[in-house]
Design a protein around this motif. Structure first.
Motif, short mmCIF file in Angstrom:
data_model
loop_
_atom_site.label_atom_id
_atom_site.label_comp_id
_atom_site.label_asym_id
_atom_site.label_seq_id
_atom_site.Cartn_x
_atom_site.Cartn_y
_atom_site.Cartn_z
N GLN A 138 -7.22 -31.61 -48.31
CA GLN A 138 -6.85 -33.02 -48.49
C GLN A 138 -7.35 -33.54 -49.83
N ILE A 139 -6.43 -33.99 -50.68
CA ILE A 139 -6.80 -34.69 -51.90
C ILE A 139 -6.78 -36.17 -51.60
N LEU A 140 -7.93 -36.82 -51.75
CA LEU A 140 -8.04 -38.23 -51.36
C LEU A 140 -7.06 -39.10 -52.14
N GLY A 141 -6.36 -39.97 -51.42
CA GLY A 141 -5.42 -40.88 -52.05
C GLY A 141 -4.00 -40.38 -52.07
N TYR A 142 -3.78 -39.08 -51.80
CA TYR A 142 -2.42 -38.55 -51.80
C TYR A 142 -1.63 -39.10 -50.62
N ALA A 143 -0.33 -39.26 -50.81
CA ALA A 143 0.56 -39.73 -49.76
C ALA A 143 1.56 -38.65 -49.42
N PHE A 144 2.09 -38.70 -48.22
CA PHE A 144 3.04 -37.70 -47.77
C PHE A 144 4.25 -38.41 -47.14
N GLY A 145 5.30 -37.65 -46.91
CA GLY A 145 6.47 -38.22 -46.26
C GLY A 145 6.12 -38.73 -44.87
N GLU A 146 6.97 -39.59 -44.35
CA GLU A 146 6.68 -40.21 -43.06
C GLU A 146 6.48 -39.18 -41.95
N ASP A 147 7.30 -38.11 -41.97
CA ASP A 147 7.22 -37.14 -40.87
C ASP A 147 5.88 -36.41 -40.88
N PHE A 148 5.53 -35.81 -42.01
CA PHE A 148 4.27 -35.09 -42.08
C PHE A 148 3.08 -36.05 -42.12
N GLY A 149 3.23 -37.17 -42.81
CA GLY A 149 2.14 -38.12 -42.94
C GLY A 149 1.67 -38.64 -41.60
N ALA A 150 2.60 -38.88 -40.68
CA ALA A 150 2.23 -39.38 -39.36
C ALA A 150 1.32 -38.40 -38.64
N PHE A 151 1.59 -37.10 -38.85
CA PHE A 151 0.73 -36.07 -38.25
C PHE A 151 -0.58 -35.93 -39.02
N PHE A 152 -0.47 -35.80 -40.33
CA PHE A 152 -1.63 -35.49 -41.16
C PHE A 152 -2.70 -36.57 -41.09
N ASN A 153 -2.30 -37.81 -40.96
CA ASN A 153 -3.25 -38.92 -40.98
C ASN A 153 -3.96 -39.16 -39.65
N LYS A 154 -3.63 -38.39 -38.63
CA LYS A 154 -4.33 -38.53 -37.36
C LYS A 154 -5.78 -38.07 -37.52
N PRO A 155 -6.73 -38.79 -36.95
CA PRO A 155 -8.15 -38.44 -37.14
C PRO A 155 -8.51 -37.08 -36.57
N GLU A 156 -7.76 -36.60 -35.57
CA GLU A 156 -8.12 -35.32 -34.97
C GLU A 156 -7.66 -34.11 -35.80
N VAL A 157 -6.78 -34.34 -36.78
CA VAL A 157 -6.33 -33.23 -37.64
C VAL A 157 -7.48 -32.83 -38.56
N ARG A 158 -7.75 -31.53 -38.61
CA ARG A 158 -8.89 -31.04 -39.39
C ARG A 158 -8.54 -30.99 -40.87
N LYS A 159 -9.34 -31.67 -41.67
CA LYS A 159 -9.08 -31.76 -43.11
C LYS A 159 -10.37 -31.47 -43.88
N VAL A 160 -10.22 -30.81 -45.01
CA VAL A 160 -11.32 -30.54 -45.93
C VAL A 160 -10.96 -31.17 -47.26
N GLU A 161 -11.86 -32.01 -47.79
CA GLU A 161 -11.58 -32.69 -49.05
C GLU A 161 -11.61 -31.72 -50.22
N VAL A 162 -10.61 -31.80 -51.08
CA VAL A 162 -10.58 -31.03 -52.33
C VAL A 162 -10.41 -32.02 -53.48
N VAL A 163 -10.96 -31.67 -54.64
CA VAL A 163 -10.96 -32.58 -55.78
C VAL A 163 -9.57 -32.74 -56.37
N ASP A 164 -8.87 -31.61 -56.53
CA ASP A 164 -7.55 -31.65 -57.17
C ASP A 164 -6.75 -30.43 -56.73
N MET A 165 -5.57 -30.29 -57.29
CA MET A 165 -4.68 -29.21 -56.92
C MET A 165 -5.29 -27.84 -57.22
N GLY A 166 -5.94 -27.72 -58.36
CA GLY A 166 -6.53 -26.44 -58.74
C GLY A 166 -7.55 -25.98 -57.72
N GLN A 167 -8.44 -26.88 -57.30
CA GLN A 167 -9.44 -26.52 -56.30
C GLN A 167 -8.78 -26.21 -54.96
#
Length: 245
Positions: A138-167
């Motif tokens: 997860q890159i903080l501040g990034y947005a996704f399409g409505e279909d994937f975004g609705a899933f991705f933004n759920k608190p139970e989805v496991r996410k690891v913060e990354v600084v940028d695309m390269g990382q």
């Protein structure tokens, strides 16, 4: 002599303050600093045409994306992107006409046993609940399409913060994350730069989601008043058609 020097200082100070500040995180090949730190990519090539300004009138600032958004909200930068339109961003940005059409895909490692069956099926993921046991970059501040975004933004989805695309690509390569969502040429650029084997990676099915990238102008920028002319130039130049051929 002192009077003339004072006038020159005033003129140069005004010219410096009159520069338009463009901000983004590194997002090659669309916008990124090259090996010498100079702005490169599609956006720096087309912005002078869109804004009807010489390249010398534009100053580029590269920062983590969350800071880019914060700077635009404060009005310390003029124009940011490329980006997607969201209601949250519309609170402090106005948006240009689309300039880039992109395919956003779910990238995984082929040897990850968690995605073996999904790769074998070779179809776009339609029910994102199938990805519930995976860890996403997860890159903080990034947005996704409505279909994937609705899933991705759920608190139970496991996410690891990354600084940028390269990382993010590095973490995918080292299996610290299972999935990374990105514009295909960005992933491919970093795979090449990091000297990784492209064959080690796979897209879950075909490109999952087509998006239209725009540029966002801070509502506190003087460019807001020029938005109708900017949009007309984008349409006249047929940039979207040229960039997607």
């Amino acid at each position: 002599m002192k009077f003339s020097l004072g006038i020159l200082i005033t003129i140069f100070s005004y010219m410096a303050s009159a520069k338009i500040i463009v901000s983004s995180d590194p997002y090659p090949p669309l916008i990124y600093p090259n090996n010498h730190g100079a702005p490169s990519g599609t956006v720096p090539e087309i912005l002078p045409q869109i804004l009807d300004m010489p390249s010398s009138a534009l100053t580029y600032r590269f920062s983590p994306w969350k800071r880019v958004l914060s700077d635009a909200e404060k009005g310390s930068v003029d124009i940011i992107g490329p980006l997607l339109i969201t209601p949250e961003r519309a609170k402090f940005l106005v948006f240009t006409e689309p300039v880039i059409r992109a395919n956003i895909s779910l990238w995984v490692r082929r040897d990850n046993p968690k995605v073996k069956d999904l790769i074998k099926r070779n179809q776009p993921v339609k029910d994102f609940r199938e990805l519930g046991n995976l860890t996403f970059g997860q890159i903080l501040g990034y947005a996704f399409g409505e279909d994937f975004g609705a899933f991705f933004n759920k608190p139970e989805v496991r996410k690891v913060e990354v600084v940028d695309m390269g990382q993010g690509v590095q973490m995918l390569a080292s299996k610290r994350i299972d999935v990374f969502l990105a514009y295909n040429p960005v992933i491919e650029y970093y795979i090449d730069v990091l000297k990784l084997n492209k064959g080690d990676f796979a897209v879950l099915g075909e490109a999952n989601h087509e998006v239209l990238y725009v540029m966002g102008i801070s509502k506190k920028s003087s460019l807001v008043n020029k938005l109708p002319q900017i949009n007309q130039r984008i349409l006249d130049l047929k940039l979207l058609q040229k960039l997607t051929k």
